[in-house]
Design an enzyme around this catalytic site. Structure first.
Site, PDB file in Angstrom:
ATOM      1  N   HIS A 149       0.799  -1.229   0.000  1.00 14.65           N
ATOM      2  CA  HIS A 149       0.000   0.000   0.000  1.00 14.65           C
ATOM      3  C   HIS A 149       0.830   1.277   0.000  1.00 14.65           C
ATOM      4  O   HIS A 149       0.298   2.350  -0.305  1.00 14.65           O
ATOM      5  CB  HIS A 149      -0.933   0.028   1.214  1.00 14.65           C
ATOM      6  CG  HIS A 149      -1.975  -1.042   1.221  1.00 14.65           C
ATOM      7  ND1 HIS A 149      -2.861  -1.223   0.176  1.00 14.65           N
ATOM      8  CD2 HIS A 149      -2.279  -1.996   2.146  1.00 14.65           C
ATOM      9  CE1 HIS A 149      -3.660  -2.242   0.461  1.00 14.65           C
ATOM     10  NE2 HIS A 149      -3.323  -2.729   1.644  1.00 14.65           N
ATOM     11  N   ASP A 184      -3.350 -10.968  -1.797  1.00 15.82           N
ATOM     12  CA  ASP A 184      -3.813 -10.362  -0.547  1.00 15.82           C
ATOM     13  C   ASP A 184      -5.291 -10.018  -0.705  1.00 15.82           C
ATOM     14  O   ASP A 184      -5.763  -9.777  -1.816  1.00 15.82           O
ATOM     15  CB  ASP A 184      -2.988  -9.091  -0.319  1.00 15.82           C
ATOM     16  CG  ASP A 184      -3.097  -8.505   1.068  1.00 15.82           C
ATOM     17  OD1 ASP A 184      -4.189  -7.999   1.393  1.00 15.82           O
ATOM     18  OD2 ASP A 184      -2.106  -8.514   1.812  1.00 15.82           O
ATOM     19  N   HIS A 186      -6.649  -7.326   0.136  1.00 14.85           N
ATOM     20  CA  HIS A 186      -6.739  -5.907  -0.193  1.00 14.85           C
ATOM     21  C   HIS A 186      -6.082  -5.620  -1.540  1.00 14.85           C
ATOM     22  O   HIS A 186      -5.069  -6.232  -1.879  1.00 14.85           O
ATOM     23  CB  HIS A 186      -6.078  -5.055   0.890  1.00 14.85           C
ATOM     24  CG  HIS A 186      -6.670  -5.262   2.247  1.00 14.85           C
ATOM     25  ND1 HIS A 186      -6.123  -6.136   3.167  1.00 14.85           N
ATOM     26  CD2 HIS A 186      -7.763  -4.728   2.833  1.00 14.85           C
ATOM     27  CE1 HIS A 186      -6.867  -6.128   4.267  1.00 14.85           C
ATOM     28  NE2 HIS A 186      -7.870  -5.291   4.084  1.00 14.85           N
ATOM     29  N   ASP A 272      -4.169 -12.578   4.551  1.00 11.56           N
ATOM     30  CA  ASP A 272      -5.462 -12.124   5.059  1.00 11.56           C
ATOM     31  C   ASP A 272      -6.612 -12.568   4.166  1.00 11.56           C
ATOM     32  O   ASP A 272      -7.777 -12.324   4.485  1.00 11.56           O
ATOM     33  CB  ASP A 272      -5.486 -10.608   5.264  1.00 11.56           C
ATOM     34  CG  ASP A 272      -4.937  -9.831   4.089  1.00 11.56           C
ATOM     35  OD1 ASP A 272      -4.648 -10.443   3.044  1.00 11.56           O
ATOM     36  OD2 ASP A 272      -4.784  -8.597   4.213  1.00 11.56           O
TER      37      ASP A 272
END
Length: 501
Positions: A149, A184, A186, A272
């Protein structure tokens, strides 16, 4: 278990792999703060499992050389790097404006050793790229990396330095094309944004889309300019299981490999997306997650495996241990050996955890529409892009410590870090730790949805050199020291890109 030195026979393809594994024993000491879901301690737990399963003996284990300022500034703004280097918990109250400017505070807190932490995880990822560039391994692993990120000028989503972008820039010195794949939960927004306008890097992200951090990654976000159609986004809904996930992953990634023909692949293995993650909402099993690693491994292309998210840390350790076995071509036993963190994995004390019975909101029709749309976009890429013959930029200096001289199963020191998990009491240590916290789920993903950074891009020229544009653009300082490996310069910094065949 029959070994082949550092290289073991793989699965169906029968090809051996040499694996380099980057690990710093101190990485588990860093602590984001009381109640924060990101716990670097999970890296130490993973390493402990690798040691007690005997997997360290089959890899070259390396302590990464910390990334230097000039290494980080190949992507990040120099004033941002300077800020990360200077900020401490004691001085942060005097730098309120800078904290806001660089988005450091809540999700990305200031903690003791912050800059050293960034140097460590970035150094492992760049070091892995250097090893791959020189043909010194087939697969490089840095489970401490994968912080996707971070932006050029700011921290985001628990990430301060984008080690993935730095690793890809290093790979571009040797390879005409690099593929980035993100599993992931995200969206891999920081990496996509960095390479949004180039055709030398293709980014593919499989992620939860909707009212979920970071709020980006729409299927219609396909790249810009020469990078059009080189960004692929696979938006998914809650509860996706192994079967549904691979209805998309395998045909899409198979077509990507056929059309893009990357010289190297970077796979971010954020855990995750596993069932039961504290911040997640997918329903993947560890084997289902690892099937992505196995599939990308089967193409026999240099592969960099990185960590990422993952907040039920006992399951993160399970996952990355198993995926290390996949990289080596070893089927890791489900029954867990006794070790320092054995009690964390009760009551079953097994490597694998059954998925839940949560609803899969991804209908077969929805999955087919997504697959067809993305395959249609890929069909618009007629051939893999090439670059003219150019002088190769010098390697980043990575004089990592080779720890293979020691007994691999004894390299980790259980006393140098805290014995703490989501549901365990802390043991006194030189690093302050938090009290026990419940293993609750945050339906919004990460704490506090932040606005996506805009206007920052990395322009990659034919030689692999970079220029960062956007807010407060800065010059890029190339590393100028050749890598010395065992007394000789392997690969040669003067090598140029080979002509397209």
């Amino acid at each position: 278990m029959d070994t082949g030195g550092n290289s073991l026979a793989s699965g169906p393809d029968g090809v051996k792999r040499k694996v380099c594994y980057f690990y710093d024993p101190e990485v588990g000491n860093y602590y984001y703060g009381q109640g924060h879901p990101m716990k670097p301690h999970r890296i130490r737990m993973t390493h402990a499992l690798l040691a007690h399963y005997g997997l360290l003996q089959h890899m070259q284990v390396l302590k990464p050389f910390p990334a230097r300022d000039r290494d980080l500034c190949r992507f990040h703004a120099d004033d941002y790097v300077s800020f990360l280097r200077s900020i401490t918990p004691e001085t942060q109250q005097d730098q309120i404006r800078q904290l806001k400017r660089f988005n450091v505070g809540e999700d990305c807190p200031v903690f003791d050793g912050l800059y050293s932490f960034c140097q460590t995880y970035a150094g492992g990822s760049v070091g892995g790229s250097v090893k791959l560039n020189h043909g010194l391994c087939d697969i490089a692993i840095n489970w401490a990396g994968g912080l996707h990120h971070a932006k050029k000028c700011e921290a985001s989503g628990f990430c301060y330095v984008n080690d993935i972008v730095l690793a890809i820039l290093e790979l571009l010195k040797q390879h005409e094309r690099v593929l980035y794949v993100d599993i992931d939960i995200h969206h891999g927004d920081g990496v996509e944004e960095a390479f949004y306008a180039t055709d030398r890097v293709m980014t593919v992200s499989f992620h939860k889309f909707g009212d979920y951090f970071p709020g980006t990654g729409h299927i219609q976000d396909i790249g810009y300019g020469s990078g059009k159609y080189y960004s692929l986004n696979v938006p998914l809904d809650d509860g996706i299981d192994d079967e549904s996930y691979h209805l998309l992953f395998k045909p899409i990634m198979g077509k990507v490999m056929e059309i893009f023909r990357p010289g190297a692949v970077v796979l971010q293995c954020g855990a995750d997306s596993l069932s039961g993650d504290r911040l997640g909402c997918f329903n993947l099993s560890i084997k289902g997650h690892a099937e992505c690693v196995k599939f990308m491994r089967s193409f026999n292309v240099p592969l960099l495996l990185l960590g990422g998210g993952g907040y039920t840390i006992r399951n993160v350790a399970r996952c990355w241990c198993y995926e290390t076995g996949v990289a080596l071509g070893v089927e890791v036993e489900d029954k867990m050996p006794e070790h320092e963190y054995y009690e964390y994995f009760g009551p079953d004390y097994t490597l694998h955890v059954a998925p839940s019975n949560m609803e899969n909101k991804n209908s077969r029709q929805m999955l087919e529409e997504i697959r067809n749309d993305l395959l249609h976009n890929l069909s618009k890429l007629q051939h893999a892009p090439s670059v003219p013959f150019q002088e190769r930029p010098p390697d980043t200096e990575t004089p990592e410590v080779d720890e293979d001289q020691e007994d691999g199963d004894k390299r980790w020191d259980p006393d140098s870090d805290m014995d703490v998990d989501d549901d365990r009491k802390p043991i006194p240590s030189r690093v302050k730790r938090e009290a026990v916290e419940p293993d609750t789920k945050d339906k919004d993903g990460l704490k506090g949805i932040m606005e996506r950074g805009k206007g920052c891009e990395v322009e990659v020229d034919e030689s692999g050199s970079t220029k960062v544009t956007g807010v407060n653009p800065v010059g890029v300082e190339e590393a100028s020291v050749k890598m010395e490996e065992e007394g000789t310069n392997k690969g040669g910094a003067e090598q140029a890109f080979p002509p397209k065949t």
